[in-house]
Enzyme design. Structure first.
Site, PDB file in Angstrom:
ATOM      1  N   CYS A   1     -15.879  58.059  34.268  1.00  0.00           N
ATOM      2  CA  CYS A   1     -17.149  57.341  34.391  1.00  0.00           C
ATOM      3  C   CYS A   1     -17.837  57.250  33.038  1.00  0.00           C
ATOM      4  CB  CYS A   1     -18.088  58.059  35.367  1.00  0.00           C
ATOM      5  SG  CYS A   1     -17.722  57.752  37.083  1.00  0.00           S
ATOM      6  N   HIS A   2     -18.480  56.123  32.818  1.00  0.00           N
ATOM      7  CA  HIS A   2     -19.277  55.962  31.601  1.00  0.00           C
ATOM      8  C   HIS A   2     -20.555  56.788  31.741  1.00  0.00           C
ATOM      9  CE1 HIS A   2     -16.728  52.369  31.544  1.00  0.00           C
ATOM     10  NE2 HIS A   2     -16.864  52.419  30.232  1.00  0.00           N
TER      11      HIS A   2
ATOM     12  N   MET B   1     -20.944  55.174  41.476  1.00  0.00           N
ATOM     13  CA  MET B   1     -20.602  56.593  41.396  1.00  0.00           C
ATOM     14  C   MET B   1     -21.852  57.460  41.277  1.00  0.00           C
ATOM     15  SD  MET B   1     -17.471  56.642  42.010  1.00  0.00           S
ATOM     16  CE  MET B   1     -17.384  58.415  41.910  1.00  0.00           C
ATOM     17  N   GLU B   2     -22.849  56.977  40.568  1.00  0.00           N
ATOM     18  CA  GLU B   2     -24.094  57.736  40.431  1.00  0.00           C
ATOM     19  C   GLU B   2     -24.768  57.899  41.796  1.00  0.00           C
ATOM     20  OE1 GLU B   2     -22.813  56.733  36.495  1.00  0.00           O
ATOM     21  OE2 GLU B   2     -22.905  55.532  38.318  1.00  0.00           O
TER      22      GLU B   2
ATOM     23  N   ASP C   1     -26.295  74.583  50.963  1.00  0.00           N
ATOM     24  CA  ASP C   1     -26.546  75.823  50.233  1.00  0.00           C
ATOM     25  C   ASP C   1     -27.839  76.495  50.679  1.00  0.00           C
ATOM     26  OD1 ASP C   1     -26.146  77.794  48.093  1.00  0.00           O
ATOM     27  OD2 ASP C   1     -27.867  76.794  47.159  1.00  0.00           O
TER      28      ASP C   1
END
Length: 157
Positions: A77-78, A113-114, A128
Protein backbone atom coordinates in the site's frame (compact mmCIF):
# COMPACT_ATOMS: atom_id res chain seq x y z
CA UNK A 1 -8.09 -8.65 -15.73
CA UNK A 2 -4.69 -9.03 -14.11
CA UNK A 3 -3.26 -8.54 -10.65
CA UNK A 4 -1.88 -5.02 -10.27
CA UNK A 5 0.67 -5.92 -7.59
CA UNK A 6 2.59 -8.40 -9.75
CA UNK A 7 5.13 -7.44 -12.40
CA UNK A 8 5.64 -9.21 -15.74
CA UNK A 9 7.77 -11.85 -13.95
CA UNK A 10 5.12 -12.53 -11.33
CA UNK A 11 7.08 -10.74 -8.60
CA UNK A 12 5.41 -8.54 -5.99
CA UNK A 13 5.58 -4.86 -6.86
CA UNK A 14 4.11 -1.57 -5.75
CA UNK A 15 1.75 -0.05 -8.30
CA UNK A 16 3.26 2.99 -10.02
CA UNK A 17 0.63 5.73 -9.67
CA UNK A 18 2.84 8.43 -11.18
CA UNK A 19 0.80 8.77 -14.39
CA UNK A 20 -2.63 8.59 -12.73
CA UNK A 21 -4.84 11.64 -12.42
CA UNK A 22 -5.51 13.20 -9.04
CA UNK A 23 -9.16 12.89 -8.07
CA UNK A 24 -11.37 12.91 -5.00
CA UNK A 25 -11.61 9.35 -3.71
CA UNK A 26 -13.72 7.88 -0.92
CA UNK A 27 -14.22 4.41 0.49
CA UNK A 28 -16.50 3.03 3.18
CA UNK A 29 -15.87 -0.34 4.82
CA UNK A 30 -17.96 -2.16 7.40
CA UNK A 31 -17.15 -4.62 10.16
CA UNK A 32 -19.86 -6.43 12.10
CA UNK A 33 -19.26 -7.72 15.63
CA UNK A 34 -21.58 -10.07 17.49
CA UNK A 35 -21.51 -9.57 21.25
CA UNK A 36 -22.93 -12.12 23.70
CA UNK A 37 -25.74 -11.07 26.05
CA UNK A 38 -23.43 -10.55 29.05
CA UNK A 39 -21.52 -7.90 27.09
CA UNK A 40 -24.63 -6.30 25.58
CA UNK A 41 -26.05 -6.04 29.12
CA UNK A 42 -23.30 -3.48 29.82
CA UNK A 43 -24.58 -1.16 27.07
CA UNK A 44 -25.74 2.15 28.58
CA UNK A 45 -26.52 5.33 26.64
CA UNK A 46 -25.14 3.90 23.41
CA UNK A 47 -21.76 2.73 24.72
CA UNK A 48 -20.16 0.10 26.93
CA UNK A 49 -18.04 1.27 29.85
CA UNK A 50 -15.27 -1.03 31.09
CA UNK A 51 -12.30 -0.58 33.40
CA UNK A 52 -10.36 0.29 30.23
CA UNK A 53 -12.83 3.10 29.43
CA UNK A 54 -15.49 3.80 26.83
CA UNK A 55 -15.47 0.87 24.39
CA UNK A 56 -17.02 2.48 21.32
CA UNK A 57 -15.19 5.80 21.71
CA UNK A 58 -11.86 3.98 22.06
CA UNK A 59 -12.69 1.82 19.02
CA UNK A 60 -13.45 4.95 16.96
CA UNK A 61 -10.07 6.47 17.84
CA UNK A 62 -8.28 3.16 17.17
CA UNK A 63 -9.98 2.85 13.76
CA UNK A 64 -8.93 6.35 12.73
CA UNK A 65 -5.37 5.79 13.93
CA UNK A 66 -5.17 2.48 12.07
CA UNK A 67 -6.51 3.94 8.81
CA UNK A 68 -3.73 6.55 8.98
CA UNK A 69 -1.12 3.75 9.39
CA UNK A 70 -2.35 1.44 6.60
CA UNK A 71 0.76 1.99 4.45
CA UNK A 72 2.87 0.74 7.38
CA UNK A 73 0.72 -2.38 7.88
CA UNK A 74 -0.07 -3.62 4.35
CA UNK A 75 3.20 -4.20 2.46
CA UNK A 76 2.35 -2.83 -1.01
CA UNK A 77 0.00 0.00 0.00
CA UNK A 78 1.09 3.54 -0.70
CA UNK A 79 1.54 5.68 2.41
CA UNK A 80 -1.29 8.21 2.25
CA UNK A 81 -2.09 11.43 4.03
CA UNK A 82 -5.85 11.15 4.41
CA UNK A 83 -8.06 14.20 3.96
CA UNK A 84 -10.52 12.71 6.44
CA UNK A 85 -11.50 9.53 8.24
CA UNK A 86 -14.78 8.96 10.05
CA UNK A 87 -15.72 5.91 12.11
CA UNK A 88 -19.28 5.37 13.31
CA UNK A 89 -20.64 2.59 15.50
CA UNK A 90 -24.25 1.52 16.06
CA UNK A 91 -26.32 -1.57 16.85
CA UNK A 92 -28.40 -3.12 14.06
CA UNK A 93 -31.76 -4.93 14.33
CA UNK A 94 -29.98 -8.17 15.30
CA UNK A 95 -28.22 -6.38 18.17
CA UNK A 96 -24.87 -6.67 16.37
CA UNK A 97 -22.32 -3.88 16.50
CA UNK A 98 -21.93 -2.27 13.07
CA UNK A 99 -18.75 -0.29 12.46
CA UNK A 100 -18.51 1.92 9.38
CA UNK A 101 -15.21 3.55 8.44
CA UNK A 102 -15.14 6.14 5.66
CA UNK A 103 -11.81 7.43 4.39
CA UNK A 104 -11.38 10.27 1.91
CA UNK A 105 -8.45 11.66 -0.02
CA UNK A 106 -7.67 13.78 -3.05
CA UNK A 107 -4.89 11.77 -4.66
CA UNK A 108 -3.73 9.40 -7.41
CA UNK A 109 -4.72 6.25 -5.52
CA UNK A 110 -7.76 5.03 -3.64
CA UNK A 111 -8.45 4.54 0.04
CA UNK A 112 -10.24 1.17 0.16
CA UNK A 113 -7.50 -0.41 2.25
CA UNK A 114 -7.52 2.49 4.71
CA UNK A 115 -11.27 2.10 5.23
CA UNK A 116 -10.96 -1.70 5.59
CA UNK A 117 -8.08 -1.42 8.08
CA UNK A 118 -9.93 1.24 10.07
CA UNK A 119 -13.09 -0.86 10.37
CA UNK A 120 -11.08 -4.00 11.20
CA UNK A 121 -9.02 -2.40 13.95
CA UNK A 122 -12.10 -0.79 15.47
CA UNK A 123 -13.67 -4.27 15.62
CA UNK A 124 -10.53 -5.76 17.17
CA UNK A 125 -10.49 -2.95 19.74
CA UNK A 126 -14.05 -3.79 20.77
CA UNK A 127 -12.97 -7.42 21.18
CA UNK A 128 -9.94 -6.42 23.25
CA UNK A 129 -11.90 -4.13 25.54
CA UNK A 130 -14.75 -6.60 26.12
CA UNK A 131 -12.89 -9.92 26.32
CA UNK A 132 -12.76 -9.73 30.13
CA UNK A 133 -16.57 -10.03 30.07
CA UNK A 134 -16.68 -12.87 27.52
CA UNK A 135 -14.56 -14.55 24.88
CA UNK A 136 -17.71 -15.45 22.95
CA UNK A 137 -17.32 -12.33 20.78
CA UNK A 138 -17.37 -12.91 17.03
CA UNK A 139 -16.11 -10.51 14.38
CA UNK A 140 -18.49 -11.66 11.66
CA UNK A 141 -17.28 -9.84 8.60
CA UNK A 142 -15.37 -6.94 7.18
CA UNK A 143 -16.20 -5.77 3.68
CA UNK A 144 -16.00 -2.82 1.33
CA UNK A 145 -19.41 -1.14 1.10
CA UNK A 146 -18.69 1.64 -1.37
CA UNK A 147 -15.91 3.46 -3.18
CA UNK A 148 -15.82 6.47 -5.49
CA UNK A 149 -13.10 7.97 -7.64
CA UNK A 150 -10.45 6.26 -9.71
CA UNK A 151 -11.20 3.91 -12.62
CA UNK A 152 -14.61 2.75 -11.39
CA UNK A 153 -17.03 3.33 -8.60
CA UNK A 154 -18.46 0.49 -6.50
CA UNK A 155 -21.50 0.24 -4.26
CA UNK A 156 -22.57 -2.94 -2.50
CA UNK A 157 -26.27 -3.72 -2.95
Amino acid sequence: MEFTHLDEKGQATMVDVGEKQISRRTATARSVVSLPSEVLAQLVNGDIQTKKGSVFQTAIIAGIMAAKKTGDLIPLCHPLGLDNCQVSIHLNEEQEVVIDCTATITAKTGVEMEALVGASIAALTIYDMCKALSHDIVIRETKLMEKTGGKRDFKRA
